[in-house]
Design an enzyme around this catalytic site. Structure first.
Site, PDB file in Angstrom:
ATOM      1  N   THR A  97       0.852  -1.180   0.000  1.00 31.50           N
ATOM      2  CA  THR A  97       0.000   0.000   0.000  1.00 31.50           C
ATOM      3  C   THR A  97       0.891   1.234   0.000  1.00 31.50           C
ATOM      4  O   THR A  97       1.647   1.466   0.946  1.00 31.50           O
ATOM      5  CB  THR A  97      -0.924   0.025   1.226  1.00 31.50           C
ATOM      6  OG1 THR A  97      -1.730  -1.155   1.221  1.00 31.50           O
ATOM      7  CG2 THR A  97      -1.834   1.242   1.189  1.00 31.50           C
ATOM      8  N   LYS A 173      -7.622   0.992  -2.007  1.00 32.60           N
ATOM      9  CA  LYS A 173      -7.085   0.494  -0.725  1.00 32.60           C
ATOM     10  C   LYS A 173      -7.094   1.582   0.339  1.00 32.60           C
ATOM     11  O   LYS A 173      -7.462   1.335   1.499  1.00 32.60           O
ATOM     12  CB  LYS A 173      -5.662  -0.029  -0.934  1.00 32.60           C
ATOM     13  CG  LYS A 173      -4.961  -0.470   0.356  1.00 32.60           C
ATOM     14  CD  LYS A 173      -5.711  -1.603   1.062  1.00 32.60           C
ATOM     15  CE  LYS A 173      -5.116  -1.897   2.443  1.00 32.60           C
ATOM     16  NZ  LYS A 173      -3.775  -2.461   2.373  1.00 32.60           N
TER      17      LYS A 173
END
Length: 277
Positions: A97, A173
């Site tokens: 991420t 995300k």
């Protein structure tokens, strides 16, 4: 047997690499943590001393699952990084991420060096990585993403495609983690209110999981409570803080406000700094 590269055998990356091996891929991996490397070797993962060597062995794709942007840049563009292998034409799958802007720049740099990038961060925590049930949020050229589908199916259960714009996977995300953080704050306050009235904790939790206040946080409260109370670097609270910080920076640059996100950021930052002392 298809050879795939895997860089980053951390809490999530190690079980992900093992699931790839169990699915029939030969996994060639790198990590700086000797203990993780030994665990991988026990499962048949082949360990190398640099990302460059991993890139030399991979047939078509290399998965990058390191913690942050600096580590990602180091393992890709460093002296012993993927690009240094000279093995052009491979796909770099970023499953860490990061943030939309940073991964867009990475994609441009990789393209200029002869590599394609697939944006594919994951959700599901360590338990999902171990069970092979991760949610994977993908973005990039459709034909390239489709070529990676068998890798994703070995690691995840729910795979979503967000179009050909690199950064869309990261945006999905971050949005997910924003909701996670807000739920963390909301459930914590609900628990405090219940405790003021001396409601039995286990009974109250059972109630919430079958009521309108239900969420992933409610269902996994024991783990979430540990995040709040036992901070140490590189743990989940640290990752949530990093993602919320990226969202706050993005909001400032785009000139829009997320009031609940801002509140969640400051409360997580308070817990982060308090527990880090």
């Amino acid at each position: 047997m298809k050879n795939i590269g895997f860089i980053g055998l951390g809490e999530m990356g190690l079980p992900m690499s093992i699931n790839l091996k169990r699915a029939g891929f030969q996994v060639h991996a790198f990590d700086v943590n000797a203990s993780s490397c030994r665990e991988g070797e026990k499962e048949g993962v082949i360990i190398y001393s640099s990302p460059k060597e991993v890139a030399m062995k991979a047939d078509e794709a290399i998965i990058c699952m390191v913690r942050n942007l600096k580590q990602t840049e180091d393992v890709i563009f460093g002296l012993d990084g993927v690009v240094a292998s000279g093995k052009h034409g491979k796909v770099i799958i970023i499953m860490s991420t990061l943030d939309p802007a940073s991964i867009t720049v990475l994609a441009e740099r990789l393209l200029s060096n002869g590599y394609d990038l697939v944006d594919a961060p994951v959700s599901g925590a360590k338990s999902g990585a171990e069970a092979g049930t991760l949610t994977i949020m993908t973005a990039g050229k459709k034909e390239i993403v489709q070529r990676c589908d068998n890798y994703f199916k070995a690691m995840g259960k729910n795979i979503y495609y967000f179009g050909n714009k690199i950064g869309s996977g990261q945006a999905a995300k971050l949005a997910n983690n924003l909701i996670l953080a807000i739920n963390m704050v909301g459930f914590t306050e609900g628990m405090k209110f219940a405790q003021e009235y001396e409601l039995p904790t286990s009974t109250f939790r059972d109630l919430i999981t079958v009521s309108t206040g239900n969420s992933w946080v409610a269902q996994n409260w024991d783990a979430v409570k540990m995040w709040w109370e036992h901070y140490s670097p590189n743990t989940t609270l640290d990752i949530v803080y990093k993602d919320l910080l990226a969202i706050q920076k993005d909001c400032a640059e785009r000139h829009f406000a997320l009031p609940l996100g801002g509140l969640a950021f400051h409360l997580v930052m308070h817990a982060w700094t308090k527990n880090a002392e």
